[in-house]
Design an enzyme around this catalytic site. Structure first.
Site, short mmCIF file in Angstrom:
data_model
loop_
_atom_site.label_atom_id
_atom_site.label_comp_id
_atom_site.label_asym_id
_atom_site.label_seq_id
_atom_site.Cartn_x
_atom_site.Cartn_y
_atom_site.Cartn_z
N ASP A 251 32.39 -3.17 13.61
CA ASP A 251 31.21 -3.81 13.00
C ASP A 251 29.95 -3.53 13.82
O ASP A 251 29.96 -3.61 15.05
CB ASP A 251 31.40 -5.32 12.96
CG ASP A 251 32.67 -5.76 12.23
OD1 ASP A 251 33.70 -5.09 12.37
OD2 ASP A 251 32.61 -6.79 11.55
N HIS B 64 26.76 -4.72 12.11
CA HIS B 64 26.04 -5.92 11.64
C HIS B 64 24.54 -5.93 11.92
O HIS B 64 23.99 -6.87 12.48
CB HIS B 64 26.67 -7.18 12.24
CG HIS B 64 27.83 -7.69 11.43
ND1 HIS B 64 27.71 -8.09 10.12
CD2 HIS B 64 29.12 -7.87 11.77
CE1 HIS B 64 28.88 -8.48 9.67
NE2 HIS B 64 29.78 -8.35 10.63
N ASP C 10 31.11 -3.30 7.70
CA ASP C 10 30.18 -4.35 8.16
C ASP C 10 29.01 -3.75 8.94
O ASP C 10 28.75 -4.10 10.08
CB ASP C 10 30.91 -5.42 8.98
CG ASP C 10 31.64 -6.42 8.10
OD1 ASP C 10 31.82 -6.15 6.90
OD2 ASP C 10 32.04 -7.50 8.61
N ASP D 239 24.04 -7.24 7.38
CA ASP D 239 24.10 -8.72 7.42
C ASP D 239 24.07 -9.25 8.85
O ASP D 239 24.50 -8.61 9.79
CB ASP D 239 25.34 -9.27 6.71
CG ASP D 239 25.19 -9.29 5.19
OD1 ASP D 239 24.04 -9.25 4.72
OD2 ASP D 239 26.22 -9.34 4.49
N ARG D 240 23.55 -10.47 8.95
CA ARG D 240 23.40 -11.21 10.21
C ARG D 240 22.32 -10.60 11.09
O ARG D 240 21.29 -11.21 11.33
CB ARG D 240 24.74 -11.35 10.94
CG ARG D 240 25.74 -12.22 10.20
CD ARG D 240 26.91 -12.58 11.08
NE ARG D 240 27.86 -13.44 10.40
CZ ARG D 240 27.78 -14.76 10.34
NH1 ARG D 240 26.77 -15.38 10.92
NH2 ARG D 240 28.69 -15.47 9.72
N ASN E 8 33.90 -6.20 4.42
CA ASN E 8 33.73 -7.35 3.53
C ASN E 8 32.25 -7.72 3.35
O ASN E 8 31.90 -8.43 2.41
CB ASN E 8 34.53 -8.56 4.02
CG ASN E 8 34.06 -9.08 5.36
OD1 ASN E 8 34.06 -8.34 6.35
ND2 ASN E 8 33.64 -10.33 5.41
N HIS E 9 31.38 -7.22 4.24
CA HIS E 9 29.95 -7.51 4.10
C HIS E 9 29.21 -6.45 3.29
O HIS E 9 28.00 -6.60 3.07
CB HIS E 9 29.29 -7.68 5.47
CG HIS E 9 29.44 -9.07 6.02
ND1 HIS E 9 28.50 -10.04 5.83
CD2 HIS E 9 30.45 -9.64 6.71
CE1 HIS E 9 28.91 -11.16 6.40
NE2 HIS E 9 30.09 -10.95 6.93
N HIS F 18 38.94 -1.94 7.41
CA HIS F 18 38.09 -2.95 8.02
C HIS F 18 38.85 -4.23 8.35
O HIS F 18 38.77 -4.76 9.46
CB HIS F 18 36.91 -3.29 7.10
CG HIS F 18 36.02 -4.35 7.68
ND1 HIS F 18 35.17 -4.09 8.73
CD2 HIS F 18 35.89 -5.67 7.40
CE1 HIS F 18 34.53 -5.21 9.06
NE2 HIS F 18 34.95 -6.17 8.27
N ARG G 75 39.82 -17.70 7.11
CA ARG G 75 38.55 -17.43 6.44
C ARG G 75 38.49 -17.97 5.03
O ARG G 75 37.44 -17.99 4.40
CB ARG G 75 38.31 -15.91 6.38
CG ARG G 75 38.26 -15.24 7.74
CD ARG G 75 38.15 -13.74 7.56
NE ARG G 75 38.31 -13.02 8.81
CZ ARG G 75 37.31 -12.67 9.61
NH1 ARG G 75 36.08 -13.00 9.30
NH2 ARG G 75 37.53 -12.00 10.72
N HIS H 265 36.41 -6.33 11.98
CA HIS H 265 36.35 -7.61 11.25
C HIS H 265 36.31 -8.87 12.11
O HIS H 265 35.94 -9.92 11.63
CB HIS H 265 37.57 -7.65 10.31
CG HIS H 265 37.53 -8.68 9.22
ND1 HIS H 265 36.39 -9.02 8.53
CD2 HIS H 265 38.53 -9.44 8.69
CE1 HIS H 265 36.70 -9.93 7.61
NE2 HIS H 265 37.97 -10.21 7.69
#
Length: 536
Positions: free
Chosen positions: A279, A281, A308, A311-312, A340-341, A389, A437, A464
């Site tokens: 990730d 991110h 990923d 995001d964030r 997943n993002h 991922h 999750r 992840h």
């Protein structure tokens, strides 16, 4: 005075005194009654003593639970969420009826992205005390994180009903209601007709680049090494790529991805080395640091980025345009897998949609969404190492051929192999369990062993999850996690890592690195306001 029942009991006790005078019988009754009163008093005294002991023990348990809660609170303030969860859990063992402890642990779970556990704790909190307002906020945030907007709206409605003058609650309710209506509208449009691509409505040829724009431009519509270097420097100075160039990249990358299979299969030659990153991110400056430490991508220096990307972190656009640019430049030695993002729900909540709209337009976000749906889901290296991922599957029997057949051009379903590839996590114990999750599952070493044996693989690499050292080796070396966003969200304090794999032996070699400074734009700056507030 004796109760009637006791009196009856007393009468039957003295009925054997036959042949005695009335006075003798009466004296005998008084003696017996006195003895019973004495026993009663003794029993009462003992009961009081037991109750006192029990109360004292309970009080001591409550005090110890509060001490543990305060310890957990301190760890939480230090952003050590794992230890915070540990001590909230110990407090709950001593006092399982405390709504505040469940609410606090729910927030700690939210911070570690364990949305399923966060939701369960918030629900338990409200079972104990339905008037504890923070419980509704926690549960709403958990549901928002899981894309369950209607359930979140219901909790906000409850808060507004209980506190009609609470401006904060009213604002959250209105924001959530807006999302629910927007989703309903999108579903109506989607079912109305086949969705047109954004590409069809773009006129790139006539899109002008203004004279005062001095930034990087594609050369004859193509990405070059020179363009990539200029673009990264441009982004480093917090400047925006011209929208025409961004659209050119997106149109070309969509076409490229749409021709790829869901499972990418490559062969590393004996003398070749590949770098696998987890990730990122939206942490653009840490991405630049990876290239500084490990060299820029090229045909001689291949990379795989394992989902990923966005995001964030608040430089997600810079990250994704850089990665897409390198994929166009080196299509056969630079690889990207979906995380997943790279999905609409996550982008709406965690910042990427907001960032694209702030820096460009809603139309451009729609094109990003189309591109993300074409990202491959997994990659097999030398028929021995499988990279994805998330992780393995909710059921046994999934084969590589099943992965090849996945129709990926869509938003991920709530279950099944595509969902698992993006969402699942390993666990230390055998078997499977409910996901922390709230999506997919957790899988044990026996699950990994069976999957590898059936598919003739050696091990899996996945991402992840934040790891303190940037990577983690589990399941007897057969399940490796790599995470490449150091000091995740400016608060986790973790290292980042990447993996080197050589074709000669496929033995993973780990390289760690720490976070580098970035401009003063906080993570989640573009995230949905409900997520920002719900995490507080």
């Amino acid at each position: 005075m004796l109760s009637p029942d006791n009196r009856k009991h007393t009468t039957s006790s003295t009925s054997s005194y036959e042949g005695r005078s009335l006075g003798q019988e009466r004296r005998a009754e008084i003696v017996v009654a006195g003895l019973q009163l004495s026993h009663f008093a003794t029993a009462l005294s003992m009961a009081n003593g037991t109750a006192r002991g029990s109360s004292e023990k309970m009080a001591e348990g409550d005090i110890n639970a509060e001490i543990l809660k305060e310890k957990a609170n301190n760890y939480f303030k230090e952003k050590d969420y794992e230890n915070a969860i540990k001590y909230y859990s110990e407090a709950l063992e001593l006092n399982p009826g405390n709504a505040i402890y469940f609410s606090n642990r729910s927030l700690a779970y939210l911070r570690t992205e364990c949305y399923g556990y966060a939701l369960a704790d918030a629900t338990k909190c409200l079972e104990i005390d339905k008037n504890y307002i923070k419980g509704y906020y926690r549960r709403a945030t958990s549901n928002m994180a899981l894309g369950k907007f209607k359930a979140a709206l219901k909790d906000y409605e409850t808060v507004v009903r209980v506190r009609p003058n609470d401006k904060d609650a009213k604002m959250k309710y209105q924001e959530c209601n807006k999302i629910v209506k927007q989703k309903a509208f999108e579903r109506a449009i989607a079912s109305d007709e086949v969705k047109r691509s954004v590409v069809d409505s773009l006129d790139i040829e006539n899109m002008m680049i203004e004279d005062d724009y001095s930034g990087p431009k594609l050369e004859d519509g193509k990405v070059t090494v020179k363009f990539m270097k200029e673009m990264m420097d441009w982004f480093k100075d917090q400047k925006k790529l011209h929208r025409k160039c961004a659209y050119q990249i997106l149109i070309q990358i969509k076409e490229l991805f749409s021709k790829l299979p869901s499972l990418i299969e490559i062969t590393l030659k004996e003398n070749e080395k590949m770098t696998i990153c987890g990730d990122t991110h939206g942490q653009f400056y840490d991405l630049l640091n990876i290239f500084e430490l490990n060299g820029l991508p090229s045909d001689a220096n291949p990379y795989l980025f394992n989902g990923d990307f966005v995001d964030r972190g608040s430089f997600s656009l810079e990250v994704i345009l850089t990665l897409f640019g390198f994929k166009l430049l080196f299509p056969d030695s630079f690889y990207l897998l979906r995380g997943n993002h790279e999905t609409d729900n996550m982008n709406q909540m965690y910042g990427f949609e907001g960032e694209v709209k702030a820096k460009y337009t809603a139309q451009m976000f729609q094109l990003f969404s189309e591109v993300f749906q074409w990202l491959p889901l997994a990659q097999c290296i030398n028929s021995k190492v499988l990279v994805m991922h998330g992780g393995l599957f909710s059921e046994d029997g999934v084969t590589l051929d099943d992965l090849r057949k996945i129709d990926r051009n869509r938003q991920p379903p709530d279950s099944g192999p595509m969902c698992d590839l993006l969402w699942s996590d390993p666990q230390p114990q055998n078997g499977r369990s409910v996901s922390k999750r709230g999506v997919s599952c957790q899988f044990g070493p026996d699950v990994t062993e069976r999957f590898l044996e059936q598919n003739k693989l050696d091990y899996i690499i996945r991402s992840h999850e934040v790891k303190a050292e940037g990577y983690e080796v589990t399941h007897s070396g057969k399940c490796i996690t790599v995470f490449s966003a150091p000091n995740y969200c400016d608060q986790m304090g973790n290292k980042g890592a990447y993996i080197h794999l050589r074709g000669s032996d496929l033995k993973p070699v780990f390289h760690q690195f720490i976070a580098v400074p970035h401009p003063n734009v906080k993570p989640m700056a573009y995230a949905n306001s409900l997520m920002q507030m719900g995490m507080m």
